[in-house]
Design a protein around this motif. Structure first.
Motif, PDB file in Angstrom:
ATOM      1  N   MET A   1       0.854  -1.178   0.000  1.00  0.00           N
ATOM      2  CA  MET A   1       0.000   0.000   0.000  1.00  0.00           C
ATOM      3  C   MET A   1       0.894   1.232   0.000  1.00  0.00           C
ATOM      4  SD  MET A   1      -2.778   1.352   2.858  1.00  0.00           S
ATOM      5  CE  MET A   1      -3.038  -0.280   3.425  1.00  0.00           C
ATOM      6  N   ASN A   2       0.632   2.134  -0.934  1.00  0.00           N
ATOM      7  CA  ASN A   2       1.387   3.384  -1.018  1.00  0.00           C
ATOM      8  C   ASN A   2       0.548   4.538  -0.487  1.00  0.00           C
ATOM      9  OD1 ASN A   2       3.685   2.299  -2.248  1.00  0.00           O
ATOM     10  ND2 ASN A   2       2.780   2.495  -4.269  1.00  0.00           N
ATOM     11  N   ILE A   3       1.225   5.444   0.188  1.00  0.00           N
ATOM     12  CA  ILE A   3       0.586   6.658   0.694  1.00  0.00           C
ATOM     13  C   ILE A   3       1.109   7.838  -0.117  1.00  0.00           C
ATOM     14  CG2 ILE A   3       0.324   8.207   2.684  1.00  0.00           C
ATOM     15  CD1 ILE A   3      -1.056   5.559   3.152  1.00  0.00           C
ATOM     16  N   LEU A   4       0.192   8.669  -0.599  1.00  0.00           N
ATOM     17  CA  LEU A   4       0.555   9.873  -1.353  1.00  0.00           C
ATOM     18  C   LEU A   4       0.362  11.100  -0.474  1.00  0.00           C
ATOM     19  CD1 LEU A   4      -1.361   9.111  -4.674  1.00  0.00           C
ATOM     20  CD2 LEU A   4       1.072   8.752  -4.224  1.00  0.00           C
ATOM     21  N   ARG A   5       1.328  11.987  -0.502  1.00  0.00           N
ATOM     22  CA  ARG A   5       1.203  13.246   0.226  1.00  0.00           C
ATOM     23  C   ARG A   5       0.338  14.209  -0.591  1.00  0.00           C
ATOM     24  NH1 ARG A   5       4.764  14.050   4.433  1.00  0.00           N
ATOM     25  NH2 ARG A   5       3.296  15.726   4.811  1.00  0.00           N
ATOM     26  N   LYS A   6      -0.097  15.281   0.043  1.00  0.00           N
ATOM     27  CA  LYS A   6      -1.047  16.212  -0.575  1.00  0.00           C
ATOM     28  C   LYS A   6      -0.551  16.737  -1.921  1.00  0.00           C
ATOM     29  CE  LYS A   6      -3.255  19.132   2.106  1.00  0.00           C
ATOM     30  NZ  LYS A   6      -3.621  20.329   2.899  1.00  0.00           N
ATOM     31  N   ARG A   7       0.699  17.130  -2.025  1.00  0.00           N
ATOM     32  CA  ARG A   7       1.202  17.677  -3.296  1.00  0.00           C
ATOM     33  C   ARG A   7       1.198  16.620  -4.392  1.00  0.00           C
ATOM     34  NH1 ARG A   7       5.438  17.308   0.046  1.00  0.00           N
ATOM     35  NH2 ARG A   7       7.076  15.823  -0.518  1.00  0.00           N
ATOM     36  N   ASP A   8       1.448  15.354  -4.011  1.00  0.00           N
ATOM     37  CA  ASP A   8       1.431  14.268  -4.992  1.00  0.00           C
ATOM     38  C   ASP A   8       0.009  13.983  -5.476  1.00  0.00           C
ATOM     39  OD1 ASP A   8       4.224  13.924  -4.664  1.00  0.00           O
ATOM     40  OD2 ASP A   8       3.871  12.662  -2.904  1.00  0.00           O
ATOM     41  N   VAL A   9      -0.942  14.035  -4.553  1.00  0.00           N
ATOM     42  CA  VAL A   9      -2.351  13.833  -4.919  1.00  0.00           C
ATOM     43  C   VAL A   9      -2.801  14.956  -5.852  1.00  0.00           C
ATOM     44  CG1 VAL A   9      -4.723  13.732  -4.050  1.00  0.00           C
ATOM     45  CG2 VAL A   9      -2.904  12.523  -2.842  1.00  0.00           C
ATOM     46  N   ALA A  10      -2.453  16.186  -5.497  1.00  0.00           N
ATOM     47  CA  ALA A  10      -2.833  17.332  -6.327  1.00  0.00           C
ATOM     48  C   ALA A  10      -2.276  17.179  -7.743  1.00  0.00           C
ATOM     49  CB  ALA A  10      -2.341  18.628  -5.687  1.00  0.00           C
ATOM     50  N   GLY A  11      -1.043  16.755  -7.863  1.00  0.00           N
ATOM     51  CA  GLY A  11      -0.450  16.557  -9.179  1.00  0.00           C
ATOM     52  C   GLY A  11      -1.101  15.412  -9.939  1.00  0.00           C
ATOM     53  N   LYS A  12      -1.448  14.361  -9.218  1.00  0.00           N
ATOM     54  CA  LYS A  12      -2.035  13.184  -9.867  1.00  0.00           C
ATOM     55  C   LYS A  12      -3.433  13.462 -10.405  1.00  0.00           C
ATOM     56  CE  LYS A  12      -2.379   8.256  -9.296  1.00  0.00           C
ATOM     57  NZ  LYS A  12      -1.604   7.174  -8.734  1.00  0.00           N
ATOM     58  N   VAL A  13      -4.244  14.191  -9.645  1.00  0.00           N
ATOM     59  CA  VAL A  13      -5.631  14.429 -10.066  1.00  0.00           C
ATOM     60  C   VAL A  13      -5.814  15.762 -10.797  1.00  0.00           C
ATOM     61  CG1 VAL A  13      -6.558  12.974  -8.240  1.00  0.00           C
ATOM     62  CG2 VAL A  13      -6.398  15.426  -7.858  1.00  0.00           C
ATOM     63  N   GLY A  14      -4.790  16.612 -10.788  1.00  0.00           N
ATOM     64  CA  GLY A  14      -4.872  17.874 -11.514  1.00  0.00           C
ATOM     65  C   GLY A  14      -5.734  18.926 -10.836  1.00  0.00           C
ATOM     66  N   LEU A  15      -5.859  18.847  -9.523  1.00  0.00           N
ATOM     67  CA  LEU A  15      -6.644  19.828  -8.766  1.00  0.00           C
ATOM     68  C   LEU A  15      -5.758  20.457  -7.699  1.00  0.00           C
ATOM     69  CD1 LEU A  15      -9.850  17.672  -8.152  1.00  0.00           C
ATOM     70  CD2 LEU A  15      -9.565  19.490  -9.852  1.00  0.00           C
ATOM     71  N   SER A  16      -6.118  21.645  -7.250  1.00  0.00           N
ATOM     72  CA  SER A  16      -5.349  22.276  -6.180  1.00  0.00           C
ATOM     73  C   SER A  16      -5.611  21.551  -4.859  1.00  0.00           C
ATOM     74  CB  SER A  16      -5.734  23.754  -6.043  1.00  0.00           C
ATOM     75  OG  SER A  16      -7.022  23.879  -5.459  1.00  0.00           O
ATOM     76  N   SER A  17      -4.676  21.689  -3.945  1.00  0.00           N
ATOM     77  CA  SER A  17      -4.855  21.045  -2.639  1.00  0.00           C
ATOM     78  C   SER A  17      -6.053  21.638  -1.896  1.00  0.00           C
ATOM     79  CB  SER A  17      -3.581  21.147  -1.801  1.00  0.00           C
ATOM     80  OG  SER A  17      -3.209  22.491  -1.613  1.00  0.00           O
ATOM     81  N   VAL A  18      -6.321  22.919  -2.098  1.00  0.00           N
ATOM     82  CA  VAL A  18      -7.489  23.550  -1.466  1.00  0.00           C
ATOM     83  C   VAL A  18      -8.777  22.921  -2.001  1.00  0.00           C
ATOM     84  CG1 VAL A  18      -8.779  25.707  -1.233  1.00  0.00           C
ATOM     85  CG2 VAL A  18      -6.297  25.715  -1.000  1.00  0.00           C
ATOM     86  N   HIS A  19      -8.852  22.733  -3.308  1.00  0.00           N
ATOM     87  CA  HIS A  19     -10.052  22.135  -3.900  1.00  0.00           C
ATOM     88  C   HIS A  19     -10.213  20.675  -3.445  1.00  0.00           C
ATOM     89  CE1 HIS A  19     -13.445  22.000  -6.560  1.00  0.00           C
ATOM     90  NE2 HIS A  19     -12.982  20.889  -7.114  1.00  0.00           N
ATOM     91  N   ILE A  20      -9.108  19.966  -3.348  1.00  0.00           N
ATOM     92  CA  ILE A  20      -9.172  18.581  -2.853  1.00  0.00           C
ATOM     93  C   ILE A  20      -9.763  18.553  -1.454  1.00  0.00           C
ATOM     94  CG2 ILE A  20      -7.757  16.624  -2.098  1.00  0.00           C
ATOM     95  CD1 ILE A  20      -5.899  17.313  -4.516  1.00  0.00           C
ATOM     96  N   MET A  21      -9.321  19.449  -0.584  1.00  0.00           N
ATOM     97  CA  MET A  21      -9.846  19.468   0.781  1.00  0.00           C
ATOM     98  C   MET A  21     -11.328  19.847   0.804  1.00  0.00           C
ATOM     99  SD  MET A  21      -7.404  18.184   2.323  1.00  0.00           S
ATOM    100  CE  MET A  21      -8.118  18.195   3.959  1.00  0.00           C
ATOM    101  N   ARG A  22     -11.769  20.695  -0.112  1.00  0.00           N
ATOM    102  CA  ARG A  22     -13.202  21.011  -0.214  1.00  0.00           C
ATOM    103  C   ARG A  22     -13.989  19.760  -0.617  1.00  0.00           C
ATOM    104  NH1 ARG A  22     -12.012  26.366  -3.462  1.00  0.00           N
ATOM    105  NH2 ARG A  22     -11.687  27.786  -1.721  1.00  0.00           N
ATOM    106  N   LEU A  23     -13.444  19.001  -1.570  1.00  0.00           N
ATOM    107  CA  LEU A  23     -14.103  17.763  -1.983  1.00  0.00           C
ATOM    108  C   LEU A  23     -14.151  16.746  -0.846  1.00  0.00           C
ATOM    109  CD1 LEU A  23     -12.615  17.318  -5.578  1.00  0.00           C
ATOM    110  CD2 LEU A  23     -14.956  17.981  -4.977  1.00  0.00           C
ATOM    111  N   VAL A  24     -13.087  16.657  -0.068  1.00  0.00           N
ATOM    112  CA  VAL A  24     -13.061  15.754   1.094  1.00  0.00           C
ATOM    113  C   VAL A  24     -14.166  16.155   2.069  1.00  0.00           C
ATOM    114  CG1 VAL A  24     -11.747  15.070   3.146  1.00  0.00           C
ATOM    115  CG2 VAL A  24     -10.618  15.125   0.905  1.00  0.00           C
TER     116      VAL A  24
END
Length: 69
Positions: A1-24
């Motif tokens: 199991m791999n864990i992605l940090r916030k910047r890696d998730v943002a790069g992978k999905v093409g969204l800002s970290s702020v928008h990701i947290m809103r979606l969460v």
């Protein structure tokens, strides 16, 4: 199991970290896991599944538009 940090998730999905947290917060993106007192990450397979779900919705929408034409 791999864990992605916030910047890696943002790069992978093409969204800002702020928008990701809103979606969460809206329960529209996988919940992060706490890695330490000031760090979080996401399980890579859950992020990959979220991406796959978005792609399948796009395919469903495109197929529906072909039927109505």
């Amino acid at each position: 199991m791999n864990i992605l940090r916030k910047r890696d998730v943002a790069g992978k999905v093409g969204l800002s970290s702020v928008h990701i947290m809103r979606l969460v917060k809206a329960k529209k993106f996988p919940e992060p896991v706490r890695l330490g007192p000031a760090s979080i990450g996401w399980i890579e397979s859950e992020v990959d599944q979220w991406i796959a779900d978005r792609a399948s919705q796009r395919i469903d929408v495109n197929a529906a538009s072909l039927v109505t034409e």
